[in-house]
Design an enzyme around this catalytic site. Sequence first.
Site, PDB file in Angstrom:
ATOM      1  N   TYR A 182       0.825  -1.212   0.000  1.00 22.92           N
ATOM      2  CA  TYR A 182       0.000   0.000   0.000  1.00 22.92           C
ATOM      3  C   TYR A 182       0.856   1.258   0.000  1.00 22.92           C
ATOM      4  CZ  TYR A 182       0.734   0.949   5.051  1.00 22.92           C
ATOM      5  OH  TYR A 182       1.266   1.256   6.276  1.00 22.92           O
TER       6      TYR A 182
ATOM      7  N   LYS B  31       6.408  -2.020   1.838  1.00 23.82           N
ATOM      8  CA  LYS B  31       5.244  -1.451   2.531  1.00 23.82           C
ATOM      9  C   LYS B  31       4.032  -2.379   2.395  1.00 23.82           C
ATOM     10  CE  LYS B  31       3.155   3.138   3.215  1.00 23.82           C
ATOM     11  NZ  LYS B  31       3.226   3.161   4.658  1.00 23.82           N
TER      12      LYS B  31
ATOM     13  N   GLU C 125      11.722   2.445  14.196  1.00 28.04           N
ATOM     14  CA  GLU C 125      10.834   3.526  13.748  1.00 28.04           C
ATOM     15  C   GLU C 125       9.579   3.536  14.588  1.00 28.04           C
ATOM     16  OE1 GLU C 125       9.743   2.701   9.598  1.00 28.04           O
ATOM     17  OE2 GLU C 125       9.773   0.565  10.045  1.00 28.04           O
TER      18      GLU C 125
ATOM     19  N   LEU D 291      11.032   1.378   6.979  1.00 30.45           N
ATOM     20  CA  LEU D 291      10.465   1.846   5.715  1.00 30.45           C
ATOM     21  C   LEU D 291      11.199   3.131   5.306  1.00 30.45           C
ATOM     22  CD1 LEU D 291       8.101   1.261   3.696  1.00 30.45           C
ATOM     23  CD2 LEU D 291       6.940   3.162   4.819  1.00 30.45           C
TER      24      LEU D 291
END
Length: 286
Positions: A33, A150, A182, A206
């Site tokens: 996505y 992702k 993250e 990411l």
Amino acid sequence: MSRIVYVNGEYVPEQEAKVSVFDRGFLMADAVYEVTSVLDGKLVDFDGHAKRLQRSMDALDMASPVTMDELLAIHRELITRNDLEEGGVYLQVTRGAPPDRDFAFPDPEQVPSGLVLFTFAKKLAQSAAAEKGIKVISIEDQRWGRRDIKTVQLLYPSMGKMMAKAAGADDAWMVEDGAVTEGTSNNAYIVKGNTIITRALSNDILAGITRAALLRFANEAQMKVEERNFTIDEAKSADEAFISSATTFVHPVVEVDGVQIGTGKPGSVAQRLREIYIEESRKAAV
Ligand code: PDD
């Protein structure tokens, strides 16, 4: 007015949108996505998101259902049909719906990839979180090893959000081998003096599109950037901390595991970067 969404070639009211129960996104989380923000009815950094989507699909051997030009046209059509001024567009590509549940990937010639997009309205340029800052807790990073792709495997990040809520915080920073990876859905930064510190890109995190833009703006503004691991203890004693993503831009972090960061108010580096980001994004949006 009911929201118009895009499902596999059609624009339909959200109540009429349907996806097969055999869709691999639903059964296997076999889907990738993107979330692209919208300011003034225009897309922020569409190119960056389109490139990362292609990279995610390539990494998983997933066929693209449309060309990137078609994808841009669909984004724009949805923005127009939903009269969207500020917010974002969510996009999901799945490996499609084979006739039955099977661990093996279906033949892409027989089972085309699925494509779903929808818009969401959200105040981005002005937000309480940007003004007040957010609180984060640290949790162990229990996600799989390819966080650079992702995918829609978002159960652990959702659990992280719930752990944060239960602790009276806004989000969680994930920690692996002693270093922050993250946030649940954002990249993490600390500031020491005039230096912005954020983890270097690898399979562990990411590659945020907002992150890439911020680091570019920081360099242009003569701020120092160090791409390296940092610990929660370092974060606690930092002058500032912040997060970035397409849905937050930059949000200052004012507390980590109950410890106040800096003055406990949004820091000047985070605020300045946020201002530059919004100004430059408005100029470059398409
Ligand atoms: N999340 N890291 C993770 C794990 C993310 O899920 C995201 C984005 C980011 C920031 O990437 P970008 O700057 O390209 O938005 C970093 C989106 C917004 C989401 O899941 O809703």
